[in-house]
Write a protein that holds these residues in place. Structure first.
Motif, PDB file in Angstrom:
ATOM      1  N   LEU A 208       0.827  -1.211   0.000  1.00 21.44           N
ATOM      2  CA  LEU A 208       0.000   0.000   0.000  1.00 21.44           C
ATOM      3  C   LEU A 208       0.858   1.256   0.000  1.00 21.44           C
ATOM      4  O   LEU A 208       0.557   2.234  -0.699  1.00 21.44           O
ATOM      5  N   LYS A 209       1.921   1.258   0.794  1.00 27.15           N
ATOM      6  CA  LYS A 209       2.776   2.434   0.869  1.00 27.15           C
ATOM      7  C   LYS A 209       3.467   2.718  -0.463  1.00 27.15           C
ATOM      8  O   LYS A 209       3.838   3.856  -0.746  1.00 27.15           O
ATOM      9  N   ALA A 210       3.630   1.666  -1.279  1.00 32.88           N
ATOM     10  CA  ALA A 210       4.299   1.833  -2.569  1.00 32.88           C
ATOM     11  C   ALA A 210       3.323   2.030  -3.725  1.00 32.88           C
ATOM     12  O   ALA A 210       3.751   2.220  -4.865  1.00 32.88           O
ATOM     13  N   THR A 211       2.009   1.984  -3.435  1.00 36.23           N
ATOM     14  CA  THR A 211       1.000   2.044  -4.491  1.00 36.23           C
ATOM     15  C   THR A 211      -0.007   3.140  -4.171  1.00 36.23           C
ATOM     16  O   THR A 211      -0.887   2.954  -3.330  1.00 36.23           O
ATOM     17  N   GLN A 228     -10.962  -9.542  -1.137  1.00 37.72           N
ATOM     18  CA  GLN A 228     -10.771  -8.213  -0.569  1.00 37.72           C
ATOM     19  C   GLN A 228     -11.331  -8.107   0.848  1.00 37.72           C
ATOM     20  O   GLN A 228     -10.782  -7.378   1.684  1.00 37.72           O
ATOM     21  N   SER A 229     -12.403  -8.818   1.146  1.00 39.16           N
ATOM     22  CA  SER A 229     -12.995  -8.721   2.482  1.00 39.16           C
ATOM     23  C   SER A 229     -12.038  -9.234   3.560  1.00 39.16           C
ATOM     24  O   SER A 229     -12.004  -8.707   4.676  1.00 39.16           O
ATOM     25  N   PHE A 235      -6.758  -5.580   8.156  1.00 36.91           N
ATOM     26  CA  PHE A 235      -6.359  -4.198   8.427  1.00 36.91           C
ATOM     27  C   PHE A 235      -7.123  -3.635   9.622  1.00 36.91           C
ATOM     28  O   PHE A 235      -6.551  -2.922  10.453  1.00 36.91           O
ATOM     29  N   GLN A 236      -8.399  -3.963   9.708  1.00 38.28           N
ATOM     30  CA  GLN A 236      -9.164  -3.486  10.857  1.00 38.28           C
ATOM     31  C   GLN A 236      -8.647  -4.094  12.154  1.00 38.28           C
ATOM     32  O   GLN A 236      -8.598  -3.424  13.189  1.00 38.28           O
ATOM     33  N   ALA A 242      -9.547   0.714   8.231  1.00 37.86           N
ATOM     34  CA  ALA A 242      -9.706   0.108   6.916  1.00 37.86           C
ATOM     35  C   ALA A 242      -8.482   0.438   6.057  1.00 37.86           C
ATOM     36  O   ALA A 242      -7.774   1.413   6.330  1.00 37.86           O
ATOM     37  N   PRO A 243      -8.206  -0.355   5.017  1.00 37.53           N
ATOM     38  CA  PRO A 243      -7.023  -0.091   4.186  1.00 37.53           C
ATOM     39  C   PRO A 243      -6.987   1.317   3.597  1.00 37.53           C
ATOM     40  O   PRO A 243      -5.918   1.915   3.492  1.00 37.53           O
ATOM     41  N   GLU A 244      -8.152   1.859   3.194  1.00 41.49           N
ATOM     42  CA  GLU A 244      -8.163   3.199   2.604  1.00 41.49           C
ATOM     43  C   GLU A 244      -7.664   4.238   3.601  1.00 41.49           C
ATOM     44  O   GLU A 244      -6.857   5.112   3.266  1.00 41.49           O
ATOM     45  N   ARG A 245      -8.125   4.157   4.849  1.00 41.39           N
ATOM     46  CA  ARG A 245      -7.673   5.115   5.871  1.00 41.39           C
ATOM     47  C   ARG A 245      -6.198   4.905   6.192  1.00 41.39           C
ATOM     48  O   ARG A 245      -5.457   5.867   6.405  1.00 41.39           O
TER      49      ARG A 245
END
Length: 250
Positions: A208-211, A228-229, A235-236, A242-245
């Motif tokens: 995530l940090k690279a994308t 994805q779920s 992540f939660q 959540a991954p987006e946050r």
């Protein structure tokens, strides 16, 4: 917040992931620490004995009210027990003062050596490494069959990014799931399944940090998740968001 990692003394390289130093800024400050499948021992200025932080099953928030210097050792998975003389499951999601594990006299002498005089971070780390080398020399015996099995199991899980099924891992090693779980509990501090889940989470967090604009479904598959779920659930649980946050906060 200042943070820097240092490679360990060559004689400790098989046991230590890194040495590190940090300094929290002035004023009230809070930062989130994510589970990383490692055990650390930290020493902080103020002259108090250090403390060990066991394997983490979720993230924690660490708060400081002012400047605070820290020097620490981060052990590789499965080896900290030899330095702490304790089964690692007893430390999971806990911290223990090092004087309870090493004895008050040794712990206080080390704290005095670290903080009584003005030293650089590298000089303080050398003091800690000297103590670790003494304890390694005292332990002095080669690993038993359980240590060898744990090393092989951890290497296989790490190489697969946590995607290797625990049933398949046990079969590869020629042991039962129950036997492997008991060894993990004592010598790693987590179950094999939880260790593997944190491996997957760490892989996904790094991706995530690279994308900047990930395809979430593809990211989940690339990091060993069924869908994805399952990625969102981890992540939660492990990052508290959540991954987006997590992506926007990274």
């Amino acid at each position: 917040m200042y943070y820097r990692e240092y490679p360990p003394h060559p004689a400790l390289a098989a046991h230590v992931e890194c040495m590190w130093a940090a300094c929290a800024p002035g004023g009230a400050h809070t930062h989130r620490v994510l589970p990383d499948n490692c055990v650390d021992i930290l020493w902080q200025d103020g002259g108090q004995p250090g403390f060990a932080v066991g394997m983490m099953s979720s993230s924690i928030l660490v708060a400081s009210s002012g400047p605070l210097r820290t020097v620490a050792v981060r052990f590789k998975p499965g080896v900290a027990g030899a330095f702490l003389a304790a089964p690692l499951h007893a430390l999971t999601d806990q911290r223990a003062d090092i004087d309870q594990l090493w004895g008050r006299n040794d712990a206080e002498r080390l704290a005095d050596a670290l903080w009584t005089c003005e030293l650089s971070d590298r000089e303080r780390i050398a003091v800690i490494e000297h103590q670790l080398l003494l304890r390694l020399h005292t332990a002095g015996k080669p690993g038993d069959a359980g240590d060898l099995l744990i090393r092989r199991a951890l290497a296989a899980l790490d190489a697969s990014g946590g995607a290797l099924r625990i049933e398949d891992l046990a079969a590869q090693l020629g042991v039962s799931r129950q036997h492997m779980a008991a060894l993990f509990r004592a010598r790693v501090g987590l179950s094999p399944k939880l260790y593997a889940r944190i491996c997957r989470f760490r892989l996904a967090a790094a991706a995530l940090k690279a994308t900047p604009a990930p395809d979430w479904a593809q990211l989940a598959l690339d990091c060993g998740y069924f869908d994805q779920s399952h990625l969102i659930h981890d992540f939660q649980e492990f990052a508290g968001s959540a991954p987006e946050r997590f992506l926007h906060a990274a």
